[in-house]
Design an enzyme around this catalytic site. Structure first.
Site: not given
Ligand code: ME8
Length: 521
Positions: A18, A21, A126, A129, A143, A146, A295, A298
């Protein structure tokens, strides 16, 4: 030549990508492109995080095997990045055999260093997380991320002696002001390290509970905790320990949002130190995109689809908006109204309008050829100075991750150029037959427009190439238009006189919001 290695988080493949990302990845792409323009030897890494309970649960829900499920969603991320103009050098997946081998080598090293022990463990887990919480960290038993009740799990596990490295880490963060930036996140990390609340890190899951993970090299009944596995991607993608890319690019920089500050600010440096590796150069942390004050999630139904946005509003405009609207480090609100407002004000009225009027005048007065300037008057010198100054500010601010301020500085020039047109009234000069003065005015404008277009390449590569093409310098392949942006700020040199430029330009058509459906006019 400086090397510059930048990473995004590797995203979980439990959900569709989304706006959040897309933001991290677009920022990383822009920063890497900016470094390319400075002449650096760059390496840009992104990828997907594919192990852990979360993924297994999501796969089960979708009625697929974990492997099939991760293949599908990972492919979706890769295709999304291609559609958003992301030019990553490597896309890593944690299910790749090469990554698995590196994780095992790393674990063995840390084990050999005496930093892994086996012990009994009970904690509040959790699933969202993928981590255990201590009693203290829970809020009303829930948590904090969440708002769900974690499950109490008690089992024997392997632990990483993280606490051994925390005093070193604390002094390191204190001594290196911008190791974690912006400052507020450095302060947050220091608070975590000071609270003394951090214990050793549980780094295993028994296979009886979870099989979807990387087997520990020293105990085949356990798999590696997903975060320990995931963080190592940053070096496995460089082929650590043997590949020359590791020597060439490490230490690099990371870009993440504030939700994953702790694993990056605490776990990862401690892991690197234990393995005898240098820590990363900088951890750059941004805030959240909020949609209707929350934030994206879904459950709240406020997910913004980046491809849909870029299709409806244009990729360049969408990327511009993301960098311009959010102050790096702070939260920002996303709404289509705000996006349309920026497109109309900054891109259509200011930038697009400048290109359109200057190019049509060049066509009318000089047959679309860049004229030879004559003497610069004070007002021309002033514009040239403003332009160079704004370019230097742009380079300084963008390099410091202050994208909103960098673009604002560039727009000071764009707005000043529109005013310069109004004040110099080229149409009057034309009427009066003052060709020498008219030539200078048009030359000043075309030169300053070229500088602006160059600066915009990292943020909106497509529009920048289009602008440069209209100014008579077609881009070659996907290479940056200049490779010494810093030097560009020293002289006010434009397209050479005689260069053929476009006769018209319509870069960013105004968008009218008609009820819910925006229409390009
Ligand atoms: O945490 N605003 O993956 P993830 C801004 N796999 N950025 C956002 C956001 C928002 N509302 N939501 C998500 C993980 N992001 C682990 C990471 S790294 C070794 C492992 C972005 O799919 C932001 O970069 O939950 C956040 O840190 C990341 O998506 C979390 O992605």
């Amino acid at each position: 030549m400086n090397s510059f290695f930048l990473t995004t988080p590797i995203y979980y493949v439990n959900a569709r990508p989304h706006l959040g990302h897309a933001y991290s990845t677009i920022v990383a792409d822009s920063v890497v492109r900016f470094h390319k323009m400075l002449g650096d030897d760059t390496f840009f890494l992104t990828g997907t995080d594919e192990h852990g309970d979360k993924i297994v649960q999501a796969a089960e829900k979708g009625g697929r095997s974990p492997q099939k499920f991760v293949d599908e969603i990972s492919a979706r991320f890769q295709s999304l990045w291609a559609q958003l103009g992301i030019a990553n050098d490597r896309f890593i997946r944690t299910t790749e055999p090469g990554h698995k081998r590196v994780v095992q080598t790393f674990l063995q090293r840390v084990h050999d260093a005496g930093d892994i022990y086996f012990g009994a463990f009970g904690g509040h887990y959790c699933y969202g997380c993928e981590r255990f919480y201590t009693e203290k960290e829970l809020e009303n038993g829930l948590c904090p991320q969440h708002r769900t009740r974690p499950e109490f799990i008690s089992e024997k596990n392997y632990f990483f002696r993280m606490s051994k490295y925390l005093p070193w880490l604390k002094s390191y963060v204190e001594e290196h002001e911008d190791f974690i930036r912006p400052r507020r996140y450095r302060a947050e990390a220091l608070a975590m390290l000071e609270a003394g609340a951090l214990e050793d890190l549980c780094i295993s899951r028994p296979k009886t509970r979870l099989q979807w993970g990387i087997e520990l090299p020293f105990d085949k009944d356990y798999v590696c905790y997903v975060w320990f596995d995931a963080l190592i991607n940053y070096i496995s993608a460089l082929g650590w320990p043997d590949d020359q890319n590791f020597a060439r690019y490490w230490p690099g920089e990371h870009l993440v949002a504030k939700d994953i500050l702790k694993p990056h600010a605490v776990f990862w440096p401690a892991m690197l130190k234990s393995a005898g590796l240098p820590v990363y150069g900088h951890l750059n942390v941004h805030g959240y995109w909020l949609v209707r004050e929350a934030k994206m999630s879904k459950t709240l139904g406020n997910i913004i689809e980046p491809v849909e946005m870029s299709r409806r509003f244009g990729l360049s405009a969408f990327r511009y908006f993301l960098l311009r609207e959010m102050r790096f480090g702070e939260d920002a609100r996303f709404s289509e109204e705000a996006l349309v407002k920026r497109i109309n004000a900054d891109l259509s009225n200011d930038l697009g309008n400048l290109f359109s009027r200057v190019l049509s005048m060049t066509a009318k007065y000089f047959g679309s050829r860049v004229p030879e300037p004559s003497v610069f008057l004070q007002e021309d010198e002033a514009i040239a100075e403003l332009c160079l100054h704004s370019l230097q500010n742009f380079v300084r601010l963008f390099g410091g991750m202050r994208f909103d301020a960098a673009l604002e500085s560039l727009w000071e020039t764009v707005r000043a150029l529109n005013k310069y047109v109004d004040r110099q009234t080229p149409w009057m000069l034309y009427k009066q037959g003052d060709t020498a003065r008219l030539a200078t005015v048009m030359y000043v404008l075309l030169t300053a427009m070229r500088k602006t277009a160059l600066c915009l390449w990292p943020i909106m590569p497509d529009a920048s190439r289009q602008m440069l093409e209209q100014l008579g310098s077609p881009a070659v392949g996907n290479a940056p238009p200049v490779t010494a942006l810093g030097e560009e700020g020293i002289s006010f040199d434009g397209p050479s006189p005689g260069t053929i430029v476009a006769a018209a330009s319509n870069l960013f058509p105004r968008i009218e919001m008609k009820k819910d459906t925006p229409q390009k006019t």
